[in-house]
Design a protein around this motif. Structure first.
Motif, PDB file in Angstrom:
ATOM      1  N   ALA A  91       0.598  -1.191   0.050  1.00  0.00           N
ATOM      2  CA  ALA A  91      -0.006   0.172  -0.045  1.00  0.00           C
ATOM      3  C   ALA A  91       0.797   1.431  -0.095  1.00  0.00           C
ATOM      4  O   ALA A  91       0.459   2.147  -0.720  1.00  0.00           O
ATOM      5  CB  ALA A  91      -0.782  -0.118   1.217  1.00  0.00           C
ATOM      6  N   VAL A  92       1.889   1.259   0.837  1.00  0.00           N
ATOM      7  CA  VAL A  92       2.999   2.453   0.638  1.00  0.00           C
ATOM      8  C   VAL A  92       3.406   2.809  -0.433  1.00  0.00           C
ATOM      9  O   VAL A  92       3.618   3.742  -0.949  1.00  0.00           O
ATOM     10  CB  VAL A  92       3.961   2.180   2.071  1.00  0.00           C
ATOM     11  CG1 VAL A  92       5.039   3.229   1.659  1.00  0.00           C
ATOM     12  CG2 VAL A  92       3.283   2.303   3.351  1.00  0.00           C
ATOM     13  N   THR A  93       3.887   1.362  -1.158  1.00  0.00           N
ATOM     14  CA  THR A  93       4.623   1.569  -2.364  1.00  0.00           C
ATOM     15  C   THR A  93       3.584   2.144  -3.782  1.00  0.00           C
ATOM     16  O   THR A  93       4.032   3.081  -4.152  1.00  0.00           O
ATOM     17  CB  THR A  93       5.183   0.300  -2.781  1.00  0.00           C
ATOM     18  OG1 THR A  93       5.868  -0.373  -2.109  1.00  0.00           O
ATOM     19  CG2 THR A  93       5.920   0.571  -4.102  1.00  0.00           C
ATOM     20  N   ALA A  94       2.334   1.696  -3.617  1.00  0.00           N
ATOM     21  CA  ALA A  94       1.376   2.343  -4.412  1.00  0.00           C
ATOM     22  C   ALA A  94       1.099   3.738  -4.057  1.00  0.00           C
ATOM     23  O   ALA A  94       1.082   4.463  -5.113  1.00  0.00           O
ATOM     24  CB  ALA A  94       0.258   1.545  -4.139  1.00  0.00           C
ATOM     25  N   VAL A  95       0.954   4.124  -2.710  1.00  0.00           N
ATOM     26  CA  VAL A  95       0.880   5.497  -2.600  1.00  0.00           C
ATOM     27  C   VAL A  95       1.963   6.432  -3.130  1.00  0.00           C
ATOM     28  O   VAL A  95       1.735   7.529  -3.606  1.00  0.00           O
ATOM     29  CB  VAL A  95       0.462   5.635  -1.130  1.00  0.00           C
ATOM     30  CG1 VAL A  95       0.365   7.154  -0.803  1.00  0.00           C
ATOM     31  CG2 VAL A  95      -1.018   5.018  -0.691  1.00  0.00           C
ATOM     32  N   ALA A  96       2.897   5.924  -2.872  1.00  0.00           N
ATOM     33  CA  ALA A  96       4.174   6.700  -3.342  1.00  0.00           C
ATOM     34  C   ALA A  96       4.545   6.977  -4.755  1.00  0.00           C
ATOM     35  O   ALA A  96       4.767   7.739  -5.430  1.00  0.00           O
ATOM     36  CB  ALA A  96       5.701   5.900  -2.700  1.00  0.00           C
ATOM     37  N   GLY A  97       4.001   5.912  -5.410  1.00  0.00           N
ATOM     38  CA  GLY A  97       3.849   6.032  -6.813  1.00  0.00           C
ATOM     39  C   GLY A  97       2.751   6.746  -7.612  1.00  0.00           C
ATOM     40  O   GLY A  97       3.278   7.749  -8.333  1.00  0.00           O
TER      41      GLY A  97
END
Length: 68
Positions: free
Chosen positions: A47-53
């Motif tokens: 989820a954090v990776t998706a939000v960062a993207g």
């Protein structure tokens, strides 16, 4: 280790956060027995990776200068 990465991409940091939150939830009487810490850590990291993207894309779209 010669390269650095942002803290929010560290599995160790997220595993620690999940451990603290699950311990705190158990202390407060919130049932979390069905969730395995490793799976929960992986889900949070994704989820954090998706939000960062998304933040990176939105930042690029709203930028005033070109990439050189």
């Amino acid at each position: 280790m010669t390269t650095a990465k942002p803290w929010y991409l560290s599995r160790t940091i997220w595993a620690s956060i999940v451990a603290v939150l699950s311990g705190g939830a158990g202390f407060l009487g919130i049932p979390i027995g069905g969730a395995e810490n490793a799976a929960l850590t992986e889900a949070v990291l994704q989820a954090v990776t998706a939000v960062a993207g998304l933040v990176a894309i939105l930042g690029r779209l709203s930028a005033k200068d070109r990439i050189g």
